[in-house]
Design an enzyme around this catalytic site. Structure first.
Site, PDB file in Angstrom:
ATOM      1  N   GLY A   1      -0.840  -2.798   5.443  1.00 55.34           N
ATOM      2  CA  GLY A   1      -0.676  -4.123   6.020  1.00 55.34           C
ATOM      3  C   GLY A   1      -1.804  -5.047   5.623  1.00 55.34           C
TER       4      GLY A   1
ATOM      5  N   THR B   1       0.868  -1.178   0.000  1.00 54.62           N
ATOM      6  CA  THR B   1       0.000   0.000   0.000  1.00 54.62           C
ATOM      7  C   THR B   1       0.898   1.220   0.000  1.00 54.62           C
ATOM      8  OG1 THR B   1      -1.706  -1.168   1.286  1.00 54.62           O
ATOM      9  CG2 THR B   1      -1.777   1.224   1.354  1.00 54.62           C
TER      10      THR B   1
ATOM     11  N   ASP C   1      -8.606  -2.485   4.306  1.00 57.41           N
ATOM     12  CA  ASP C   1      -8.759  -1.307   5.170  1.00 57.41           C
ATOM     13  C   ASP C   1      -8.574   0.010   4.435  1.00 57.41           C
ATOM     14  OD1 ASP C   1      -5.942  -2.081   4.969  1.00 57.41           O
ATOM     15  OD2 ASP C   1      -5.552  -0.470   6.390  1.00 57.41           O
TER      16      ASP C   1
END
Length: 296
Positions: A213, A162, A193
């Protein structure tokens, strides 16, 4: 107006020990210097984090934008979000396909839509209606980022990548942005997320955060807003607040990292994976760009 500013960037918490990330470290350093110049010239934190993340997306060096990995059906579904702290304006897209800059579309959602999150075909249509550049041949456009192999893409062990940015501008305002191609070998329609405001991205009057993550574990740990509450309500230092949430991610079985900046211009970065590609600079901090240097 003050001359205080701060900027931190990350290129993901998925680097593998033993790999050489000097190219990405140099790229992050160059980009941080460009961001510093923009902040010193009076650009807003919102515009700067968007510019930083858009550059990370277009570089092909990270698992976001041009460096995104396909899902198990061979489709490239990308997620991005952005948030302005003092107004709480935010915008995000999930499972968007065939656009050059997902974070650009997220910022357009923030500015032009009553929605916060638009997904899948709705996000594709919104991007088309707003005139965003479309990728005509995805298989030719996307590339393998540094440190990623075809075997990595084909496995299903939640390897991830990310990109993100957090900034404090000279007007005292904070912003954060995050973008991802998702975990390798992901299920069609999987959303982590990154596009979830309060989980992958958060900014308010006091703190701005971008996470990276295994998204499922960040969601279950409360992500960025848990970090913000630790800092604002529990009396944690900035660094302690990052580790409060990250230790919970680890307890649940995940790994990753995050970056944050507060209204004082303090910067914190933390990771419990092998490394975190990251860079930071401020009015009272020399440029740092590194991958494996410990944060704790």
């Amino acid at each position: 107006m003050s001359q205080k500013y701060a900027l931190a960037l990350h290129g993901g918490a998925g680097p593998k020990a033993g790999e050489d990330y000097s190219v990405t470290e140099a790229h992050l350093a160059e980009l941080a210097k460009e961001g510093e110049a923009l902040l010193k010239a009076g650009e807003t934190s919102l515009d700067v984090v968007k510019i930083m993340v858009a550059n990370l997306e277009s570089s092909g060096l990270y698992v976001a934008g041009k460096g995104a990995a396909p899902n198990i059906a061979g489709q490239f579904e990308l997620d991005a979000s952005i948030m302005e702290g003092h107004t709480r304006r935010s915008g995000s897209v999930s499972a968007i396909q065939d656009v050059v800059s997902p974070v650009g579309v997220a910022k357009a959602v923030l500015e032009k839509s009553p929605c916060v999150l638009i997904t899948a075909e709705g996000a594709n249509k919104f991007a088309h209606d707003e005139g965003f550049e479309k990728i005509s041949n995805p298989k030719d456009y996307y590339v393998l980022p540094i440190g990623v192999s075809q075997a990595d893409i084909e496995q299903e062990d939640m390897m991830h990548g990310t990109v993100g940015a957090v900034a404090l501008d000279i007007y005292g305002n904070l912003a954060a942005a995050t973008s991802t191609g998702g975990v390798f070998g992901k299920t069609e329609g999987r959303v982590g997320d990154t596009p979830l405001i309060g989980i992958g991205t958060w900014a308010d009057d006091d703190i701005a955060i971008s996470c990276t993550g295994t998204g499922e574990f960040f969601i279950r740990a409360g992500g960025a807003l848990t970090t913000a509450n630790g800092y604002k309500l529990a009396g944690d230092t900035l660094q302690e607040a990052l580790w409060r949430m990250l230790d919970e991610v680890k307890r649940l079985g995940g790994d990753g990292g995050l970056i944050a900046v507060n209204r004082k211009g303090e910067i914190a970065m933390a990771f419990n994976s092998d490394g975190l590609k990251r860079a930071a600079i401020s009015d009272n901090m020399e440029l740092v760009s590194t991958t494996f240097t410990p944060c704790r």
